[in-house]
Design a protein around this motif. Structure first.
Motif, PDB file in Angstrom:
ATOM      1  N   TYR A  89       0.852  -1.188   0.000  1.00  0.00           N
ATOM      2  CA  TYR A  89       0.000   0.000   0.000  1.00  0.00           C
ATOM      3  C   TYR A  89       0.887   1.237   0.000  1.00  0.00           C
ATOM      4  O   TYR A  89       1.790   1.373   0.831  1.00  0.00           O
ATOM      5  N   PHE A  90       0.634   2.126  -0.939  1.00  0.00           N
ATOM      6  CA  PHE A  90       1.421   3.348  -1.075  1.00  0.00           C
ATOM      7  C   PHE A  90       0.540   4.563  -0.798  1.00  0.00           C
ATOM      8  O   PHE A  90      -0.512   4.736  -1.419  1.00  0.00           O
ATOM      9  N   CYS A  91       1.005   5.400   0.107  1.00  0.00           N
ATOM     10  CA  CYS A  91       0.404   6.710   0.315  1.00  0.00           C
ATOM     11  C   CYS A  91       1.092   7.673  -0.650  1.00  0.00           C
ATOM     12  O   CYS A  91       2.297   7.542  -0.923  1.00  0.00           O
ATOM     13  N   ALA A  92       0.353   8.633  -1.190  1.00  0.00           N
ATOM     14  CA  ALA A  92       0.942   9.540  -2.168  1.00  0.00           C
ATOM     15  C   ALA A  92       0.341  10.928  -2.037  1.00  0.00           C
ATOM     16  O   ALA A  92      -0.789  11.096  -1.564  1.00  0.00           O
ATOM     17  N   VAL A  93       1.087  11.914  -2.471  1.00  0.00           N
ATOM     18  CA  VAL A  93       0.649  13.306  -2.386  1.00  0.00           C
ATOM     19  C   VAL A  93       1.017  14.020  -3.681  1.00  0.00           C
ATOM     20  O   VAL A  93       1.988  13.673  -4.349  1.00  0.00           O
ATOM     21  N   THR A  94       0.206  14.983  -4.053  1.00  0.00           N
ATOM     22  CA  THR A  94       0.555  15.848  -5.159  1.00  0.00           C
ATOM     23  C   THR A  94       0.050  17.250  -4.862  1.00  0.00           C
ATOM     24  O   THR A  94      -0.937  17.421  -4.149  1.00  0.00           O
ATOM     25  N   GLY A  95       0.741  18.260  -5.396  1.00  0.00           N
ATOM     26  CA  GLY A  95       0.274  19.631  -5.264  1.00  0.00           C
ATOM     27  C   GLY A  95      -0.915  19.850  -6.173  1.00  0.00           C
ATOM     28  O   GLY A  95      -1.314  18.978  -6.935  1.00  0.00           O
ATOM     29  N   ARG A  96      -1.492  21.027  -6.128  1.00  0.00           N
ATOM     30  CA  ARG A  96      -2.736  21.268  -6.850  1.00  0.00           C
ATOM     31  C   ARG A  96      -2.534  21.907  -8.213  1.00  0.00           C
ATOM     32  O   ARG A  96      -3.502  22.289  -8.863  1.00  0.00           O
ATOM     33  N   ASN A  97      -1.300  22.051  -8.648  1.00  0.00           N
ATOM     34  CA  ASN A  97      -1.078  22.549 -10.002  1.00  0.00           C
ATOM     35  C   ASN A  97      -1.136  21.376 -10.967  1.00  0.00           C
ATOM     36  O   ASN A  97      -0.815  20.254 -10.629  1.00  0.00           O
ATOM     37  N   ARG A  98      -1.512  21.677 -12.212  1.00  0.00           N
ATOM     38  CA  ARG A  98      -1.696  20.617 -13.206  1.00  0.00           C
ATOM     39  C   ARG A  98      -0.445  19.785 -13.387  1.00  0.00           C
ATOM     40  O   ARG A  98      -0.487  18.580 -13.585  1.00  0.00           O
ATOM     41  N   ASP A  99       0.729  20.418 -13.340  1.00  0.00           N
ATOM     42  CA  ASP A  99       1.963  19.699 -13.636  1.00  0.00           C
ATOM     43  C   ASP A  99       2.636  19.124 -12.400  1.00  0.00           C
ATOM     44  O   ASP A  99       3.748  18.615 -12.496  1.00  0.00           O
ATOM     45  N   ASP A 100       1.996  19.212 -11.245  1.00  0.00           N
ATOM     46  CA  ASP A 100       2.620  18.653 -10.044  1.00  0.00           C
ATOM     47  C   ASP A 100       2.690  17.138 -10.157  1.00  0.00           C
ATOM     48  O   ASP A 100       1.754  16.483 -10.596  1.00  0.00           O
ATOM     49  N   LYS A 101       3.824  16.580  -9.734  1.00  0.00           N
ATOM     50  CA  LYS A 101       4.004  15.137  -9.851  1.00  0.00           C
ATOM     51  C   LYS A 101       3.463  14.450  -8.601  1.00  0.00           C
ATOM     52  O   LYS A 101       3.354  15.044  -7.541  1.00  0.00           O
ATOM     53  N   ILE A 102       3.182  13.157  -8.736  1.00  0.00           N
ATOM     54  CA  ILE A 102       2.794  12.358  -7.586  1.00  0.00           C
ATOM     55  C   ILE A 102       4.063  11.976  -6.828  1.00  0.00           C
ATOM     56  O   ILE A 102       5.022  11.476  -7.412  1.00  0.00           O
ATOM     57  N   ILE A 103       4.065  12.227  -5.521  1.00  0.00           N
ATOM     58  CA  ILE A 103       5.167  11.798  -4.665  1.00  0.00           C
ATOM     59  C   ILE A 103       4.657  10.627  -3.841  1.00  0.00           C
ATOM     60  O   ILE A 103       3.684  10.752  -3.101  1.00  0.00           O
ATOM     61  N   PHE A 104       5.316   9.485  -3.982  1.00  0.00           N
ATOM     62  CA  PHE A 104       4.900   8.272  -3.284  1.00  0.00           C
ATOM     63  C   PHE A 104       5.674   8.094  -1.992  1.00  0.00           C
ATOM     64  O   PHE A 104       6.860   8.419  -1.919  1.00  0.00           O
ATOM     65  N   GLY A 105       5.006   7.531  -0.985  1.00  0.00           N
ATOM     66  CA  GLY A 105       5.719   7.048   0.180  1.00  0.00           C
ATOM     67  C   GLY A 105       6.432   5.747  -0.154  1.00  0.00           C
ATOM     68  O   GLY A 105       6.294   5.208  -1.256  1.00  0.00           O
ATOM     69  N   LYS A 106       7.188   5.217   0.807  1.00  0.00           N
ATOM     70  CA  LYS A 106       8.000   4.029   0.541  1.00  0.00           C
ATOM     71  C   LYS A 106       7.184   2.747   0.534  1.00  0.00           C
ATOM     72  O   LYS A 106       7.694   1.710   0.140  1.00  0.00           O
ATOM     73  N   GLY A 107       5.943   2.818   0.968  1.00  0.00           N
ATOM     74  CA  GLY A 107       5.078   1.650   0.912  1.00  0.00           C
ATOM     75  C   GLY A 107       5.006   0.907   2.240  1.00  0.00           C
ATOM     76  O   GLY A 107       5.944   0.923   3.039  1.00  0.00           O
TER      77      GLY A 107
END
Lengths: 114, 118
Positions: A89-107
């Motif tokens: 299971y991976f938690c992930a975050v992204t900023g609210r701009n269109r080009d923001d990338k998904i940043i994943f946790g280590k799982g």
């Protein structure tokens, strides 16, 4: 920039017991938050997402997560796990701009015990 | 059709070989992504195509060469790879349009190609 910390690399839990997988994030701006699941030898599947509104988010397969802004957390819960929930299971975050990338946790590997 | 398909499922290649990975989606998505995932690690973004143009290259070595021949297809050409390039390569797609306020263009992932470089 955003970052994600998953506090447990492995979580063993007995079948039909409840489970909580912990996730904390860090960001200087508002974010979107996600939980993805990866079953063995498969790609990623979105379990649930928080975009705005209600802080309790319900996803697929009986999972839910609660967004807590003051604690910068987005923990995933299920009241009763099944052997088929064995996965990463991976938690992930992204900023609210269109080009923001998904940043994943280590799982976090969820290991269901019979 | 809400699937992203990837071929082949498994690939074994030598360091002097040239091979290609293929990704296809028929959801009308205009953004496509390549990720690399090592064992027990999260996916790492490699490339992003937006409207068939390369928009992000995360400083990937030139032995990986992406190509987007049309809006439904994404290829990753491989040449002179190293054993440390062995990994699961995931493709994803999303709508690609500027999201509305409080919305998000969900990325749909394919099952991946497991690559082994000998």
């Amino acid at each position: 920039a955003q970052s994600v910390t998953q506090l447990d690399s492995q979580v063993p839990v007995f079948e039909e017991a409840p489970v909580e997988l912990r996730c904390n994030y860090s960001s200087s701006v508002s974010v979107y938050l996600f939980w993805y699941v990866q079953y063995p030898n498969q790609g990623l599947q979105l379990l649930l997402k928080y975009l705005s509104g209600s802080t309790l988010v319900k996803g697929i397969n009986g999972f839910e997560a609660e967004f807590n802004k003051s604690q910068t957390s987005f923990h995933l819960r299920k009241p009763s796990v099944h052997i088929s929930d064995t996965a990463e299971y991976f938690c992930a975050v992204t900023g609210r701009n269109r080009d923001d990338k998904i940043i994943f946790g280590k799982g976090t590997r969820l290991h269901i015990l019979p | 059709d809400t699937e992203v398909t990837q071929t082949p499922k498994h690939l074994v290649m030598g360091m002097t070989n040239k091979k290609s990975l293929k990704c296809e989606q028929h959801m009308g998505h205009r953004a496509m992504y390549w990720y690399k995932q090592k064992a027990k690690k999260p996916p790492e973004l490699m490339f992003v195509y937006s409207y068939e143009k390369l928009s992000i290259n995360e400083s990937v070595p030139s032995r990986f060469s992406p190509e987007c021949p049309n809006s439904s297809l994404l290829n990753l050409h491989l040449h002179a790879l190293q054993p440390e390039d062995s990994a699961l390569y995931l493709c994803a797609s999303s709508q690609g349009r500027r999201p509305l306020r409080n919305s998000y263009n969900e990325q749909f992932f394919g099952p991946g190609t497991r690559l082994t470089v000998l």
